[in-house]
Motif scaffolding. Sequence first.
Motif, PDB file in Angstrom:
ATOM      1  N   GLY A  82       0.826  -1.207   0.000  1.00 43.86           N
ATOM      2  CA  GLY A  82       0.000   0.000   0.000  1.00 43.86           C
ATOM      3  C   GLY A  82       0.856   1.251   0.000  1.00 43.86           C
ATOM      4  O   GLY A  82       1.719   1.421   0.873  1.00 43.86           O
ATOM      5  N   HIS A  83       0.629   2.114  -0.975  1.00 46.31           N
ATOM      6  CA  HIS A  83       1.375   3.369  -1.097  1.00 46.31           C
ATOM      7  C   HIS A  83       0.546   4.529  -0.549  1.00 46.31           C
ATOM      8  O   HIS A  83      -0.594   4.726  -0.963  1.00 46.31           O
ATOM      9  CB  HIS A  83       1.722   3.632  -2.572  1.00 46.31           C
ATOM     10  N   SER A  84       1.103   5.296   0.394  1.00 48.33           N
ATOM     11  CA  SER A  84       0.480   6.517   0.899  1.00 48.33           C
ATOM     12  C   SER A  84      -0.922   6.209   1.457  1.00 48.33           C
ATOM     13  O   SER A  84      -1.044   5.432   2.399  1.00 48.33           O
ATOM     14  CB  SER A  84       0.456   7.572  -0.208  1.00 48.33           C
ATOM     15  N   TRP A  85      -1.990   6.784   0.899  1.00 49.22           N
ATOM     16  CA  TRP A  85      -3.341   6.437   1.342  1.00 49.22           C
ATOM     17  C   TRP A  85      -3.564   4.931   1.269  1.00 49.22           C
ATOM     18  O   TRP A  85      -4.199   4.332   2.150  1.00 49.22           O
ATOM     19  CB  TRP A  85      -4.374   7.181   0.493  1.00 49.22           C
ATOM     20  N   GLY A  86      -3.020   4.296   0.250  1.00 51.84           N
ATOM     21  CA  GLY A  86      -3.126   2.845   0.151  1.00 51.84           C
ATOM     22  C   GLY A  86      -2.490   2.140   1.326  1.00 51.84           C
ATOM     23  O   GLY A  86      -2.927   1.060   1.733  1.00 51.84           O
ATOM     24  N   GLY A  87      -1.436   2.744   1.914  1.00 50.56           N
ATOM     25  CA  GLY A  87      -0.844   2.199   3.126  1.00 50.56           C
ATOM     26  C   GLY A  87      -1.772   2.308   4.315  1.00 50.56           C
ATOM     27  O   GLY A  87      -1.817   1.418   5.179  1.00 50.56           O
ATOM     28  N   ILE A 107       4.320   1.378   2.123  1.00 52.54           N
ATOM     29  CA  ILE A 107       5.397   2.128   1.486  1.00 52.54           C
ATOM     30  C   ILE A 107       5.044   3.613   1.384  1.00 52.54           C
ATOM     31  O   ILE A 107       3.942   3.972   1.004  1.00 52.54           O
ATOM     32  CB  ILE A 107       5.764   1.538   0.113  1.00 52.54           C
ATOM     33  N   TYR A 108       6.007   4.452   1.761  1.00 52.03           N
ATOM     34  CA  TYR A 108       5.811   5.910   1.756  1.00 52.03           C
ATOM     35  C   TYR A 108       4.496   6.242   2.459  1.00 52.03           C
ATOM     36  O   TYR A 108       3.685   7.032   1.985  1.00 52.03           O
ATOM     37  CB  TYR A 108       5.874   6.456   0.320  1.00 52.03           C
ATOM     38  N   SER A 109       4.307   5.614   3.589  1.00 52.43           N
ATOM     39  CA  SER A 109       3.097   5.730   4.376  1.00 52.43           C
ATOM     40  C   SER A 109       3.464   5.396   5.810  1.00 52.43           C
ATOM     41  O   SER A 109       4.644   5.186   6.125  1.00 52.43           O
ATOM     42  CB  SER A 109       2.015   4.780   3.834  1.00 52.43           C
ATOM     43  N   GLN A 110       2.465   5.324   6.700  1.00 53.64           N
ATOM     44  CA  GLN A 110       2.739   5.062   8.100  1.00 53.64           C
ATOM     45  C   GLN A 110       1.469   4.604   8.805  1.00 53.64           C
ATOM     46  O   GLN A 110       0.381   4.763   8.273  1.00 53.64           O
ATOM     47  CB  GLN A 110       3.340   6.313   8.770  1.00 53.64           C
TER      48      GLN A 110
END
Length: 250
Positions: A82-87, A107-110
């Motif tokens: 999951g990238h950003s919001w997908g994370g 990825i590129y998320s938290q």
Amino acid sequence: MLQYQRTGSGRPVVLIHGLLGSHDIFSRVVPLLADEYEVITLDLPGHGGSPLADGVETMRDAAREVVDTLAAAGVQHPVIVGHSWGGYVLAEILGSFPDVPAAAAIIYSQPYADPPEKQRARTEAIARFESEPWDDVVRDLFPVYVADYDPPEIFEELIAITEQASVPGARFALTTIRDRADHSQTVLDHPEIPVLFVSGTDDGAMPPIPLDAPHVQHAETESGHMGPMTVPDELVRILKRWIAGLPSAG
């Protein structure tokens, strides 16, 4: 059901895009993964080719849409990225549907909730999307997602991809991001699900992630927030190395 695309064969790897994105965010990543895995990309509600269905309002709804789509497609126990919001959506899947993913790469998320100042900024952005021209808003909000050294064409490509989303989709995404639960403890509470966090050295949109546990790994790319677009080779090397070390699917 969400619109999805699939290519390749082997262990299933699902890619979930971020705010105002679509599967096109991963156009450089997919062919690099599909030589070893079956790659499934999704368009989240109100984004890309996926409509925003009635009653889909919360982060849990977004997670359920992903889970239901994968079930309908016959995708079982995938590695989910999951990238950003997908994370954030992936973190909710860990919390609400932990039997679905075999492993999770955020990825590129938290995994943390928004602090109050970020929540206020999300509310302000929703109001802007509802009252101002789309292009004006995204060009004002999205520079934080690119690094100073990224080629200008990356930013223009990103802006073009946002045009696949809708104002209701933007409202849905920003609302779910603003109101999301803190899932840092969720990650720690599920040691049976390996988790990888990938951050960018110059990602001004994300805080450090100090979570430490035997099932949690961390990696870094020399990039800003849009690593799937700017450093796909580096990102895929990290993902492949991590996936190769996971327990066998089954």
